[in-house]
Design a protein around this motif. Structure first.
Motif, short mmCIF file in Angstrom:
data_model
loop_
_atom_site.label_atom_id
_atom_site.label_comp_id
_atom_site.label_asym_id
_atom_site.label_seq_id
_atom_site.Cartn_x
_atom_site.Cartn_y
_atom_site.Cartn_z
N LYS A 28 -2.99 -35.75 -46.34
CA LYS A 28 -3.89 -36.24 -45.29
C LYS A 28 -3.18 -37.30 -44.44
O LYS A 28 -3.29 -37.31 -43.21
N PHE A 95 -2.06 -46.35 -48.21
CA PHE A 95 -3.42 -45.83 -48.16
C PHE A 95 -3.62 -44.66 -49.13
O PHE A 95 -4.75 -44.36 -49.54
N ALA A 98 -5.70 -45.41 -53.78
CA ALA A 98 -7.00 -46.10 -53.70
C ALA A 98 -7.27 -46.67 -52.32
O ALA A 98 -7.79 -47.79 -52.17
N GLY A 99 -6.89 -45.93 -51.31
CA GLY A 99 -7.14 -46.34 -49.92
C GLY A 99 -6.45 -47.64 -49.56
O GLY A 99 -6.91 -48.37 -48.66
N SER A 101 -6.58 -50.24 -50.97
CA SER A 101 -7.52 -51.35 -51.16
C SER A 101 -6.85 -52.50 -51.92
O SER A 101 -5.92 -52.30 -52.70
N GLY A 131 -8.49 -49.96 -46.97
CA GLY A 131 -9.95 -49.97 -46.90
C GLY A 131 -10.54 -51.35 -47.18
O GLY A 131 -11.74 -51.49 -47.28
N ALA A 133 -11.14 -55.09 -49.28
CA ALA A 133 -11.27 -55.60 -50.65
C ALA A 133 -11.58 -54.45 -51.60
O ALA A 133 -12.48 -53.65 -51.33
N ARG A 134 -10.83 -54.37 -52.72
CA ARG A 134 -11.09 -53.28 -53.68
C ARG A 134 -12.44 -53.54 -54.33
O ARG A 134 -12.61 -54.48 -55.10
N ILE A 135 -13.38 -52.68 -53.98
CA ILE A 135 -14.78 -52.93 -54.32
C ILE A 135 -14.95 -53.08 -55.84
O ILE A 135 -15.66 -53.98 -56.30
N GLN A 136 -14.24 -52.27 -56.61
CA GLN A 136 -14.41 -52.31 -58.07
C GLN A 136 -13.95 -53.64 -58.67
O GLN A 136 -14.36 -53.99 -59.77
N LEU A 142 -11.64 -60.75 -53.54
CA LEU A 142 -11.88 -61.81 -52.55
C LEU A 142 -10.91 -62.96 -52.77
O LEU A 142 -10.36 -63.53 -51.82
N TYR A 145 -7.63 -62.17 -51.21
CA TYR A 145 -7.61 -62.40 -49.75
C TYR A 145 -7.47 -63.88 -49.43
O TYR A 145 -6.69 -64.28 -48.58
N PHE A 149 -4.77 -65.66 -47.00
CA PHE A 149 -5.12 -66.45 -45.80
C PHE A 149 -4.51 -67.85 -45.89
O PHE A 149 -4.03 -68.39 -44.90
N PRO A 168 -6.83 -48.21 -41.28
CA PRO A 168 -7.95 -49.14 -41.24
C PRO A 168 -7.52 -50.54 -41.66
O PRO A 168 -6.59 -50.69 -42.45
N GLY A 172 -13.07 -58.42 -44.28
CA GLY A 172 -12.35 -59.69 -44.22
C GLY A 172 -10.85 -59.53 -44.10
O GLY A 172 -10.14 -60.46 -43.71
N MET A 210 -15.64 -45.30 -35.04
CA MET A 210 -14.70 -46.34 -35.47
C MET A 210 -13.73 -46.69 -34.34
O MET A 210 -13.35 -47.83 -34.14
C1 HXC Z 1 -11.92 -49.32 -53.26
C2 HXC Z 1 -11.53 -47.81 -51.60
C3 HXC Z 1 -11.87 -48.76 -50.62
C4 HXC Z 1 -12.24 -50.06 -51.06
C5 HXC Z 1 -11.36 -46.94 -49.62
N1 HXC Z 1 -11.23 -46.70 -50.93
N2 HXC Z 1 -11.77 -48.19 -49.39
N3 HXC Z 1 -11.54 -48.10 -52.90
N4 HXC Z 1 -12.25 -50.29 -52.39
N5 HXC Z 1 -12.56 -51.03 -50.19
C6 HXC Z 1 -10.81 -45.46 -51.58
C7 HXC Z 1 -11.87 -44.38 -51.48
O1 HXC Z 1 -12.79 -44.53 -52.53
C8 HXC Z 1 -11.02 -43.15 -51.63
O2 HXC Z 1 -10.69 -42.99 -53.00
C9 HXC Z 1 -9.74 -43.51 -50.90
O3 HXC Z 1 -9.73 -44.91 -50.87
C10 HXC Z 1 -9.70 -42.99 -49.50
O4 HXC Z 1 -10.89 -43.37 -48.86
P1 HXC Z 1 -11.74 -42.37 -47.96
O5 HXC Z 1 -13.05 -43.01 -47.73
O6 HXC Z 1 -11.72 -41.01 -48.57
O7 HXC Z 1 -10.86 -42.32 -46.64
P2 HXC Z 1 -11.35 -42.18 -45.15
O8 HXC Z 1 -12.36 -41.13 -45.00
O9 HXC Z 1 -10.10 -42.07 -44.34
O10 HXC Z 1 -12.07 -43.60 -44.80
C11 HXC Z 1 -11.35 -44.77 -44.83
C12 HXC Z 1 -12.28 -45.98 -44.71
C13 HXC Z 1 -13.38 -45.89 -45.79
C14 HXC Z 1 -12.90 -46.02 -43.33
C15 HXC Z 1 -11.43 -47.24 -44.86
O11 HXC Z 1 -12.76 -45.67 -47.06
C16 HXC Z 1 -14.19 -47.13 -45.85
O12 HXC Z 1 -15.10 -47.35 -45.06
N6 HXC Z 1 -13.90 -47.97 -46.87
C17 HXC Z 1 -14.61 -49.23 -47.04
C18 HXC Z 1 -14.24 -50.18 -45.93
C19 HXC Z 1 -14.93 -51.50 -46.05
O13 HXC Z 1 -16.10 -51.69 -45.76
N7 HXC Z 1 -14.20 -52.44 -46.59
C20 HXC Z 1 -14.66 -53.78 -46.66
C21 HXC Z 1 -14.75 -54.14 -48.07
S1 HXC Z 1 -15.38 -55.78 -48.10
P3 HXC Z 1 -10.56 -41.58 -53.70
O14 HXC Z 1 -10.30 -41.92 -55.12
O15 HXC Z 1 -11.86 -40.89 -53.45
O16 HXC Z 1 -9.42 -40.89 -53.03
C22 HXC Z 1 -14.10 -56.74 -47.65
C23 HXC Z 1 -14.43 -58.18 -47.66
C24 HXC Z 1 -13.19 -59.01 -47.78
O17 HXC Z 1 -13.04 -56.33 -47.34
C25 HXC Z 1 -13.52 -60.43 -47.47
C26 HXC Z 1 -12.32 -61.31 -47.50
C27 HXC Z 1 -12.62 -62.65 -46.93
#
Ligand code: HXC
Length: 514
Positions: A28, A95, A98-99, A101, A131, A133-136, A142, A145, A149, A168, A172, A210
């Motif tokens: 991809k 990317f 785990a994206g 992350s 993507g 912060a790794r949500i898990q 956080l 990050y 910073f 992407p 944050g 986007m």
């Molecule tokens: C864990 C993540 C992830 C994340 C993506 N992945 N973002 N895993 N934490 N934040 C993983 C997906 O589960 C997937 O795993 C693989 O990465 C690819 O993601 P896809 O969604 O299949 O790719 P795509 O369709 O290209 O979309 C990309 C994306 C979308 C637009 C970035 O993944 C997305 O919206 N992710 C979340 C973005 C977001 O809101 N992040 C903010 C988090 S909060 P598998 O195993 O299925 O391949 C944050 C706060 C920080 O960042 C604050 C600091 C001050």
């Protein structure tokens, strides 16, 4: 285990950790016109110069099945390489893992490279494709990050920090690039936003793609978050390398000198500047006719285009150029152009790059919109950054220098080392029309032919003030020069100021009007 077997074991482990080319995420990645993280690093660095670090780092996530997941290199490739045979710190988020992350260990890999870069005075290049912060990993991501910073801020003004957005850069995560010096984006690939389309739809009920929310064009033209825009990744990497050719490796050094080269475009002033003072022209034509090889590397070309900023060389030495752009909004200063120029001036000052300012503006943009958007606060940034800059500062007034614009554009009063004016310069409190209407108001209204009297008064005012000689008489400028002498005068001034020292009173830091 015999030594030979240990080496085979190591090579196998390394092979296993490097991303494979046949998994779905990797396919991809390429199908989207994106290189793999390692390909990007290889392209940008000198051949065979990359020394990878922390390949064997593993994530510490335990929840949501993470304890059973192996993430190669924890989704970020880090290390030291060379550009122009000089060391740089570099990281590239992957990317396909785990994206890209960011968990705690992923962040720690990055902060280790940041620390090395700061400690050893080398530029830091961050390739963002993630993507967020790794949500898990919850709060641990956080924390990661926050640690990045913190270092971005410590590194500011010490080493050049370059962010390349190649995918992407969500949530944050955007604040790390925002804290760095230069952000590069690529058409259709870069996406930067705090809250994504899904959140916007849920909270505000608005649908947006986007791309329209935070794509490359948006960041380069509308928000001003990006400094360089490219059509594809290769063009983007060439831009990064070109930028590095103009700037020093750290704040204790000067940019490399190059052999002096005359401009390719000659200054044909009569062709460039129209006789009619209200007619526009492209300030970049003037810049190209002044600088070495006519090579002007413009920064933030598409945003706040009423001011032009960028790097060039004079007699082989890097200079930062700031010029009003009469082609756009007559070159006025406003909220965005003040921000754009102020930040550039601070970068140049922090990294020992002399500044050349070319002036042609009718003043600040009037209007409710500007006032309500804080033109006072933003405009003050420009005054502040010119006044605090201690690098050599040279100014040339080409045509209009009215009102606050005259002062703000690196006048003698803000500490310019040399200010020159062309014979076409008009240095006054305001334009002749406005001035005559105010100071001769009663004479004009009581005249038998108000129109004629007004024209006469405009002429009288123009002859008296709309020229460089009143300023010259009072010593506010250093010389009135012929346009063809400009390059000579600027080079001479740069040579004069090469060892400039300026002592400032002690303070922890100033409080600029951020
Ligand atoms: C864990 C993540 C992830 C994340 C993506 N992945 N973002 N895993 N934490 N934040 C993983 C997906 O589960 C997937 O795993 C693989 O990465 C690819 O993601 P896809 O969604 O299949 O790719 P795509 O369709 O290209 O979309 C990309 C994306 C979308 C637009 C970035 O993944 C997305 O919206 N992710 C979340 C973005 C977001 O809101 N992040 C903010 C988090 S909060 P598998 O195993 O299925 O391949 C944050 C706060 C920080 O960042 C604050 C600091 C001050």
């Amino acid at each position: 285990m015999p030594i030979f077997d240990k080496i085979i074991d190591f090579l196998k482990r390394r092979e296993k950790i490097s991303p494979t080319k046949d998994d779905t995420a990797a396919v991809k990645q390429h199908s989207m016109g994106k290189m793999y993280a390692r390909e990007r690093i290889k392209y940008i660095l000198d051949p065979d110069s990359f020394c990878e670090t922390d390949l064997f780092v593993e994530h510490t996530g335990k929840d949501f099945g993470m304890d059973k997941k192996f993430l190669p290199a924890d989704g970020v490739i880090t290390g030291i390489g060379k550009i122009y045979s000089l060391p740089v710190g570099i990281f590239a988020q992957d990317f396909t893992v785990a994206g890209g992350s960011l968990g705690l260990m992923h962040a720690r890999k990055i902060t280790k490279i940041m620390d090395q870069s700061i400690k050893n005075g080398m530029p830091l290049i961050g390739i963002n494709d993630s993507g967020g912060a790794r949500i898990q990993e919850g709060v641990n991501s956080l924390a990661g990050y926050g640690e990045i910073f913190f270092r971005n801020t410590q590194a500011s003004g010490v080493i050049p920090q370059i962010s390349v957005i190649l995918g992407p850069c969500a949530g944050g995560a955007v604040y790390s690039p925002a804290l760095t010096d230069f952000v590069f984006v690529v058409d259709s690939i870069s996406k930067m936003f705090i809250t994504g389309p899904e959140v916007i739809k849920t909270v505000l009920g608005e649908e947006i793609s986007m791309e329209d929310l935070g794509g490359a064009r948006v960041q380069a033209e509308i928000s001003g978050n990006a400094h360089f825009y490219a059509e594809n990744e290769i063009e983007c990497f060439e831009q990064v390398k070109k930028l590095l050719s103009f700037i020093p490796w750290n704040n204790k050094k000067k940019a490399d000198s190059f052999p002096p080269r005359p401009p390719k475009h000659l200054l044909d002033i009569e062709k460039i500047i129209p006789a009619e003072p209200t007619q526009p022209y492209d300030i970049r034509d003037i810049i190209r006719s002044l600088v070495d090889s006519s090579d002007f590397f413009e920064v933030q070309q598409y945003w706040a285009a009423n001011i032009v900023i960028g790097f060039a060389r004079m007699n082989g030495e890097t200079v930062g150029i700031v010029g009003n752009q009469p082609l756009v909004l007559a070159g006025v200063l406003d909220v965005d152009s003040s921000d754009k120029a102020a930040r550039f001036i601070r970068f140049c000052d922090a990294f020992n790059i002399p500044l050349i300012t070319l002036v042609d503006l009718p003043g600040y943009l009037p209007g409710v919109d500007q006032e309500h958007n804080g033109v006072i606060r933003h405009g003050a940034k420009l005054l502040y950054s010119y006044s605090e800059a201690t690098v050599p500062k040279m100014t040339v007034i080409l045509r209009k220098a009215y009102g606050g614009g005259y002062i703000a554009m690196c006048s003698k009063h803000l500490g310019a080392d040399f200010v020159y004016a062309w014979p076409t310069a008009e240095i006054a409190v305001m334009g002749p029309e406005g001035a005559a209407n105010i100071i001769f108001k009663s004479e004009i209204s009581s005249a038998t032919d108000p129109d004629k009297t007004r024209k006469d008064k405009v002429k009288e005012y123009t002859e008296k003030f709309a020229n460089p000689y009143v300023a010259a008489k009072n010593g506010h400028i250093d010389a009135v020069i012929s346009p063809t002498e400009t390059r000579k005068y600027l080079i001479q001034s740069l040579t004069t100021c090469a060892n400039k020292t300026e002592l400032k009173p002690f303070r922890k830091h100033g409080v600029p009007p951020f």
